[in-house]
Design a protein around this motif. Sequence first.
Motif, PDB file in Angstrom:
ATOM      1  N   GLU A   1      42.497  25.138  58.364  1.00 51.03           N
ATOM      2  CA  GLU A   1      43.906  25.066  58.758  1.00 51.03           C
ATOM      3  C   GLU A   1      44.863  24.987  57.566  1.00 51.03           C
ATOM      4  O   GLU A   1      46.082  24.963  57.755  1.00 51.03           O
TER       5      GLU A   1
ATOM      6  N   PRO B   1      43.314  23.809  67.893  1.00 45.92           N
ATOM      7  CA  PRO B   1      43.718  24.361  66.594  1.00 45.92           C
ATOM      8  C   PRO B   1      45.104  23.882  66.191  1.00 45.92           C
ATOM      9  O   PRO B   1      45.964  23.623  67.033  1.00 45.92           O
ATOM     10  N   LEU B   2      45.316  23.759  64.897  1.00 47.69           N
ATOM     11  CA  LEU B   2      46.573  23.260  64.369  1.00 47.69           C
ATOM     12  C   LEU B   2      47.761  24.070  64.880  1.00 47.69           C
ATOM     13  O   LEU B   2      48.800  23.503  65.245  1.00 47.69           O
TER      14      LEU B   2
END
Length: 401
Positions: free
Chosen positions: A20, A97-98
Amino acid sequence: MLNLNKTSNVILQQLLDQHEQPERQRVNRVQIKAAKFSRYFDEKQVDERQQTNNYLIELAKNQLIKLHWRKWEEGNWLEAVDLLDAVVLYRLLKRQPLAEQQQALRELLAEYISAQGWMADWLAWLEQQLIQQRSIQPLDLTDPAWNRDLLRAIDGLTQLETPILERLFSVGWLGQSKRFSELESAVLRVLRQFAPQAKQFGDDDRALLQAFNLEKVPEYVLLAGDLDLELHGNRLELGAFRPSLGLPSSILRQAQVLDSTGTEIITIENLTSFHSMLARQPQALLIYTGGFASPSLCQFLGKLAIALPDVAWYHWGDYDVGGLRILAHLRQHVAQIRLWQPDPVIFQRVANATQALTQKERQSLAELQQHRLLHDCQALITAMLEQNIKLEQEQLDLLGH
């Protein structure tokens, strides 16, 4: 989530953390070193290493990760782990997910697009932090429920116009009576960083929340002396109640000031000093502020200032940073109240009762030297800094000053 042991889980989470990182170009690899993974190298926890190896070998077979073994130690000692398939690993670890976390927060922030003033400044700051991949504390990308409630709490505080008890506020805005207490430190952090009025309260959490009309317990104000009020067509003669009387702030907000024969008005910061002053100034109108005056008390004091413009008014508080801030606060919200015993010579009369200043207090006093509402206190502040002293008003009570 996969049934992982601690070490294998940390390795995989670190791989996703690196994945990320913005514009990352090098191979996504975690080196297995004792400094980071002590349990893996602990001779007393051999099972930890064996379990880690087994879990990661299974993932490697499915081409989610690639394992690098020490020379001649394949299957025994890991050297490093590479990430091959982040999409599947996110799903297996049940980790969002970021980019999705950031989008979820942006959608939440969009609900407050009509916010104004300092809250709008905070929201704009959060957006910039997201763009720059920087900290958004006290919000937390991994905890949407926390973010939702913290935003609701801040938004609620900006809308309060009359005092409300903390638990009632918590139920009304957050759905749970104790939820605000869990958010309180985060709320205070936001207020101190973005609300322009917060600085005047220093480290006084109670006063800061009270300034936004949030109270932990119902407020009662102690008064002593001759004062006539009008409430719902009825005349209230407070002078008949000796030595003092406590009135709920709700009455003070509604009452109108009629008259007083008091020779002077004295607001008093501390409770001990209030009771001490009862005997020393029996003809005065005494009002206990309990530190910083609340919005309700400030409103009432403002009515006093209008109704009794010719009565001399003083404030009696500690000779320290807090006491001076309280005086400035009263002057800002009520009137140009004079300081009781403002002469620095008072420090000489009670030299044995003073205390030394901390470095933080010295810095704060230096700032107060520039305060536009404390121009007449410069000699006092200068004496405090030069002599490195402060003085609690209770010490003067004990010594009869």
